[in-house]
Design a protein around this motif. Sequence first.
Motif, PDB file in Angstrom:
ATOM      1  N   LEU A  88       0.881  -1.212   0.258  1.00 35.16           N
ATOM      2  CA  LEU A  88      -0.282   0.267  -0.313  1.00 35.16           C
ATOM      3  C   LEU A  88       0.900   1.150  -0.036  1.00 35.16           C
ATOM      4  O   LEU A  88       1.041   1.969  -0.637  1.00 35.16           O
ATOM      5  CB  LEU A  88      -0.665   0.258   1.335  1.00 35.16           C
ATOM      6  CG  LEU A  88      -1.874   1.416   1.297  1.00 35.16           C
ATOM      7  CD1 LEU A  88      -2.514   1.423   0.363  1.00 35.16           C
ATOM      8  CD2 LEU A  88      -2.166   1.115   2.810  1.00 35.16           C
ATOM      9  N   THR A  89       2.033   1.020   0.335  1.00 33.11           N
ATOM     10  CA  THR A  89       2.985   2.721   0.867  1.00 33.11           C
ATOM     11  C   THR A  89       3.264   2.472  -0.514  1.00 33.11           C
ATOM     12  O   THR A  89       3.556   3.996  -0.703  1.00 33.11           O
ATOM     13  CB  THR A  89       4.071   2.470   1.883  1.00 33.11           C
ATOM     14  OG1 THR A  89       2.909   1.976   3.133  1.00 33.11           O
ATOM     15  CG2 THR A  89       5.101   3.511   2.204  1.00 33.11           C
ATOM     16  N   VAL A  90       3.695   1.762  -1.048  1.00 27.52           N
ATOM     17  CA  VAL A  90       4.658   2.079  -2.408  1.00 27.52           C
ATOM     18  C   VAL A  90       3.720   2.482  -3.321  1.00 27.52           C
ATOM     19  O   VAL A  90       4.173   3.487  -4.371  1.00 27.52           O
ATOM     20  CB  VAL A  90       5.097   0.284  -2.695  1.00 27.52           C
ATOM     21  CG1 VAL A  90       5.323   0.406  -4.112  1.00 27.52           C
ATOM     22  CG2 VAL A  90       6.411   0.036  -1.805  1.00 27.52           C
ATOM     23  N   TYR A  91       2.687   1.671  -2.980  1.00 23.99           N
ATOM     24  CA  TYR A  91       1.197   1.782  -4.369  1.00 23.99           C
ATOM     25  C   TYR A  91       0.694   3.685  -4.166  1.00 23.99           C
ATOM     26  O   TYR A  91       1.413   4.524  -5.287  1.00 23.99           O
ATOM     27  CB  TYR A  91       0.016   1.259  -3.786  1.00 23.99           C
ATOM     28  CG  TYR A  91      -1.495   1.377  -4.979  1.00 23.99           C
ATOM     29  CD1 TYR A  91      -0.985   0.560  -6.343  1.00 23.99           C
ATOM     30  CD2 TYR A  91      -1.985   2.238  -5.101  1.00 23.99           C
ATOM     31  CE1 TYR A  91      -1.930   0.627  -7.282  1.00 23.99           C
ATOM     32  CE2 TYR A  91      -2.746   2.785  -5.888  1.00 23.99           C
ATOM     33  CZ  TYR A  91      -3.054   1.901  -6.633  1.00 23.99           C
ATOM     34  OH  TYR A  91      -4.329   1.974  -8.232  1.00 23.99           O
ATOM     35  N   LEU A  92       0.682   4.319  -2.895  1.00 21.14           N
ATOM     36  CA  LEU A  92      -0.253   5.449  -2.796  1.00 21.14           C
ATOM     37  C   LEU A  92       1.309   6.537  -3.197  1.00 21.14           C
ATOM     38  O   LEU A  92       1.301   7.247  -3.508  1.00 21.14           O
ATOM     39  CB  LEU A  92      -0.061   5.622  -0.960  1.00 21.14           C
ATOM     40  CG  LEU A  92      -1.472   5.292  -0.907  1.00 21.14           C
ATOM     41  CD1 LEU A  92      -1.569   4.766   0.357  1.00 21.14           C
ATOM     42  CD2 LEU A  92      -2.637   5.341  -1.615  1.00 21.14           C
ATOM     43  N   ARG A  95       1.654   6.304  -7.261  1.00 22.11           N
ATOM     44  CA  ARG A  95       0.331   7.243  -7.424  1.00 22.11           C
ATOM     45  C   ARG A  95       0.994   8.936  -6.914  1.00 22.11           C
ATOM     46  O   ARG A  95       0.375   9.409  -8.002  1.00 22.11           O
ATOM     47  CB  ARG A  95      -1.116   7.210  -7.122  1.00 22.11           C
ATOM     48  CG  ARG A  95      -1.519   4.958  -7.656  1.00 22.11           C
ATOM     49  CD  ARG A  95      -2.103   6.239  -8.538  1.00 22.11           C
ATOM     50  NE  ARG A  95      -2.619   4.042  -9.389  1.00 22.11           N
ATOM     51  CZ  ARG A  95      -3.217   4.818 -10.099  1.00 22.11           C
ATOM     52  NH1 ARG A  95      -3.222   5.327 -11.274  1.00 22.11           N
ATOM     53  NH2 ARG A  95      -3.519   2.989 -11.038  1.00 22.11           N
ATOM     54  N   LYS A  96       0.928   9.332  -6.085  1.00 22.63           N
ATOM     55  CA  LYS A  96       1.912  10.776  -6.052  1.00 22.63           C
ATOM     56  C   LYS A  96       2.397  11.469  -6.815  1.00 22.63           C
ATOM     57  O   LYS A  96       2.596  12.382  -7.077  1.00 22.63           O
ATOM     58  CB  LYS A  96       1.935  10.245  -4.331  1.00 22.63           C
ATOM     59  CG  LYS A  96       2.456  11.973  -4.108  1.00 22.63           C
ATOM     60  CD  LYS A  96       2.656  12.177  -2.558  1.00 22.63           C
ATOM     61  CE  LYS A  96       3.880  11.575  -2.455  1.00 22.63           C
ATOM     62  NZ  LYS A  96       4.433  11.427  -1.053  1.00 22.63           N
ATOM     63  N   ARG A  97       3.271  10.188  -6.927  1.00 22.52           N
ATOM     64  CA  ARG A  97       4.936  11.049  -7.758  1.00 22.52           C
ATOM     65  C   ARG A  97       4.178  11.339  -9.307  1.00 22.52           C
ATOM     66  O   ARG A  97       4.607  11.516 -10.381  1.00 22.52           O
ATOM     67  CB  ARG A  97       5.121   9.984  -7.995  1.00 22.52           C
ATOM     68  CG  ARG A  97       6.488   9.569  -6.678  1.00 22.52           C
ATOM     69  CD  ARG A  97       7.470   9.305  -7.256  1.00 22.52           C
ATOM     70  NE  ARG A  97       8.266   8.458  -5.331  1.00 22.52           N
ATOM     71  CZ  ARG A  97       9.552   9.003  -4.987  1.00 22.52           C
ATOM     72  NH1 ARG A  97      10.222   9.974  -5.767  1.00 22.52           N
ATOM     73  NH2 ARG A  97       9.652   8.803  -3.620  1.00 22.52           N
TER      74      ARG A  97
END
Length: 182
Positions: A88-92, A95-97
């Motif tokens: 979840l940390t990597v996914y978000l 996406r933020k980037r």
Amino acid sequence: MRDEDLKNQEKMIVVRKVGADEYSLIEISSGDIHEFREKGIGDVRNGTIILRPVELVYLSITGYRVIVDGNEMNVDELIKDVKNPHALTVYLDMRKRGYFIKPVTNGPVDFLVWDKGKSPVNSSPRYMIKIVTEGLGIQVMELLNVLKYSESMGAQLVLALVSSEGVITYYKAFTFKPVKGG
């Protein structure tokens, strides 16, 4: 309905849980299905869109009301279905980037990632991400197999090292082929 009413209408997604970490899309705010495909959200299977828990968390964070099996779920409730908090940390973070990222359920990598501005609908992923947790690491043979897999698929392997504090450091991995002669 007037245009103003459409603008004020809440974004909503209705899903049904169909597996341990899969949700079948039942209903979505009008027009959003094309946007989902363009952003790499969900997979089409047998004419149905399948969403993963990390995608539902992302949609909730971005302003969607998420209804699961008839019950509205907030972000905290949706996070409980995410089996790997580092994923979840990597996914978000990706996406933020501004990257389009899709979870991989069966395979040696965790995510497929497209270059910024590239559509998942009509282009191939540029990167494959493998999550490596601080303290656990990755065995050399597993790393070599994942690297071989990503290169055979024409993608750059990126290792996402997630610290115990949730800080992510990305490392590109590649094989080095020395040039003969000289």
